[in-house]
Write a protein that holds these residues in place. Structure first.
Motif, PDB file in Angstrom:
ATOM      1  N   ALA A 179       7.623   1.593   5.463  1.00 56.26           N
ATOM      2  CA  ALA A 179       7.638   0.586   4.650  1.00 56.26           C
ATOM      3  C   ALA A 179       8.205  -0.668   5.152  1.00 56.26           C
ATOM      4  O   ALA A 179       7.459  -1.586   5.148  1.00 56.26           O
ATOM      5  CB  ALA A 179       8.355   1.015   3.378  1.00 56.26           C
ATOM      6  N   HIS A 180       9.234  -0.439   6.034  1.00 57.01           N
ATOM      7  CA  HIS A 180       9.587  -1.644   6.927  1.00 57.01           C
ATOM      8  C   HIS A 180       8.612  -2.086   7.903  1.00 57.01           C
ATOM      9  O   HIS A 180       8.476  -3.391   8.038  1.00 57.01           O
ATOM     10  CB  HIS A 180      10.843  -1.264   7.573  1.00 57.01           C
ATOM     11  CG  HIS A 180      12.023  -1.535   6.922  1.00 57.01           C
ATOM     12  ND1 HIS A 180      12.644  -2.537   6.208  1.00 57.01           N
ATOM     13  CD2 HIS A 180      13.105  -0.593   6.451  1.00 57.01           C
ATOM     14  CE1 HIS A 180      13.803  -2.544   5.780  1.00 57.01           C
ATOM     15  NE2 HIS A 180      14.291  -1.241   5.939  1.00 57.01           N
ATOM     16  N   ALA A 181       7.960  -1.211   8.633  1.00 56.47           N
ATOM     17  CA  ALA A 181       6.845  -1.528   9.349  1.00 56.47           C
ATOM     18  C   ALA A 181       5.417  -2.129   8.996  1.00 56.47           C
ATOM     19  O   ALA A 181       4.857  -3.161   9.465  1.00 56.47           O
ATOM     20  CB  ALA A 181       6.588  -0.259  10.218  1.00 56.47           C
ATOM     21  N   MET A 182       5.311  -1.846   7.416  1.00 53.90           N
ATOM     22  CA  MET A 182       4.488  -2.757   6.597  1.00 53.90           C
ATOM     23  C   MET A 182       4.810  -4.119   6.104  1.00 53.90           C
ATOM     24  O   MET A 182       4.011  -4.781   5.495  1.00 53.90           O
ATOM     25  CB  MET A 182       3.876  -1.941   5.502  1.00 53.90           C
ATOM     26  CG  MET A 182       3.440  -0.392   5.845  1.00 53.90           C
ATOM     27  SD  MET A 182       2.961   0.711   4.744  1.00 53.90           S
ATOM     28  CE  MET A 182       1.657  -0.272   3.836  1.00 53.90           C
ATOM     29  N   GLY A 183       5.988  -4.486   6.299  1.00 59.92           N
ATOM     30  CA  GLY A 183       6.584  -5.615   5.859  1.00 59.92           C
ATOM     31  C   GLY A 183       6.966  -5.742   4.340  1.00 59.92           C
ATOM     32  O   GLY A 183       7.181  -6.942   3.807  1.00 59.92           O
ATOM     33  N   GLY A 219       0.833  -1.210   0.195  1.00 57.69           N
ATOM     34  CA  GLY A 219      -0.089   0.001  -0.102  1.00 57.69           C
ATOM     35  C   GLY A 219       0.879   1.239  -0.005  1.00 57.69           C
ATOM     36  O   GLY A 219       1.883   1.096   0.055  1.00 57.69           O
ATOM     37  N   PRO A 220       0.284   2.502   0.179  1.00 57.99           N
ATOM     38  CA  PRO A 220       0.967   3.627  -0.014  1.00 57.99           C
ATOM     39  C   PRO A 220       1.502   3.847   1.275  1.00 57.99           C
ATOM     40  O   PRO A 220       1.238   3.669   2.359  1.00 57.99           O
ATOM     41  CB  PRO A 220      -0.239   4.792  -0.013  1.00 57.99           C
ATOM     42  CG  PRO A 220      -1.518   4.135   0.359  1.00 57.99           C
ATOM     43  CD  PRO A 220      -1.141   2.498   0.191  1.00 57.99           C
ATOM     44  N   VAL A 221       2.681   4.386   1.097  1.00 59.79           N
ATOM     45  CA  VAL A 221       3.645   4.949   2.089  1.00 59.79           C
ATOM     46  C   VAL A 221       4.342   6.065   1.959  1.00 59.79           C
ATOM     47  O   VAL A 221       4.506   6.758   0.890  1.00 59.79           O
ATOM     48  CB  VAL A 221       4.933   3.651   2.263  1.00 59.79           C
ATOM     49  CG1 VAL A 221       5.810   3.714   1.049  1.00 59.79           C
ATOM     50  CG2 VAL A 221       5.689   3.761   3.430  1.00 59.79           C
ATOM     51  N   PHE A 222       4.485   6.812   3.139  1.00 58.18           N
ATOM     52  CA  PHE A 222       5.274   8.097   2.963  1.00 58.18           C
ATOM     53  C   PHE A 222       5.927   8.571   3.991  1.00 58.18           C
ATOM     54  O   PHE A 222       5.971   7.752   5.099  1.00 58.18           O
ATOM     55  CB  PHE A 222       4.006   9.171   3.069  1.00 58.18           C
ATOM     56  CG  PHE A 222       3.066   9.438   4.159  1.00 58.18           C
ATOM     57  CD1 PHE A 222       3.293  10.485   5.105  1.00 58.18           C
ATOM     58  CD2 PHE A 222       2.155   8.630   4.377  1.00 58.18           C
ATOM     59  CE1 PHE A 222       2.460  10.623   6.078  1.00 58.18           C
ATOM     60  CE2 PHE A 222       1.117   8.728   5.300  1.00 58.18           C
ATOM     61  CZ  PHE A 222       1.578   9.935   6.481  1.00 58.18           C
ATOM     62  N   GLY A 223       6.508   9.678   4.144  1.00 62.62           N
ATOM     63  CA  GLY A 223       7.498  10.200   5.059  1.00 62.62           C
ATOM     64  C   GLY A 223       7.579  11.626   5.131  1.00 62.62           C
ATOM     65  O   GLY A 223       7.638  12.438   3.931  1.00 62.62           O
ATOM     66  N   LEU A 224       7.316  12.453   5.969  1.00 61.09           N
ATOM     67  CA  LEU A 224       6.931  13.813   6.205  1.00 61.09           C
ATOM     68  C   LEU A 224       7.926  14.729   7.046  1.00 61.09           C
ATOM     69  O   LEU A 224       8.249  14.023   8.205  1.00 61.09           O
ATOM     70  CB  LEU A 224       5.492  14.077   6.507  1.00 61.09           C
ATOM     71  CG  LEU A 224       5.121  15.420   6.472  1.00 61.09           C
ATOM     72  CD1 LEU A 224       5.244  16.256   5.326  1.00 61.09           C
ATOM     73  CD2 LEU A 224       3.593  15.651   7.266  1.00 61.09           C
TER      74      LEU A 224
END
Length: 109
Positions: free
Chosen positions: A69-73, A19-24
């Motif tokens: 992204a790592h946290a989402m696997g 799924g979507p992933v972001f950093g802000l």
């Protein structure tokens, strides 16, 4: 982590879309940098203080995106992009975003 701006990763097969992933991140310019930038603006040329601030902000946004992204696997991010905007008179927002995926090496033929 593999990060690409394309839809596919050469030599890999995407086996799962997480799924979507972001950093802000949001950065504010300091009064000292504004003074130096104003003086540099009179002469012309690159304003190194702002360039460094934005480079650091992009790196931090990208690092946060990778953590998510790592946290989402996920082990890869495709379609990665940056976006930025102004908040108020002296703040900049930088976001790195993409799609977190699981990518496996493609079988050789």
């Amino acid at each position: 982590m593999l990060i690409v701006t394309t839809e596919a990763i050469s030599g890999y097969t995407i086996t799962e879309v997480k799924g979507p992933v972001f950093g802000l991140t949001v950065r504010a310019r300091g009064i000292g940098k504004d003074i130096v930038a104003s003086l540099k603006g009179l002469v012309g040329g690159e304003i190194n203080q702002y360039t460094e601030m934005l480079e650091d902000a992009r790196k931090q946004a990208m690092d946060r995106m990778v953590e998510n992204a790592h946290a989402m696997g996920a082990n890869a991010i495709v379609m990665m992009r940056f976006d930025s905007g102004e908040i108020g008179q002296n703040m900049s927002e930088i976001v790195a975003y993409g799609t977190a995926v699981v990518a496996e090496p493609a079988e050789m033929k």
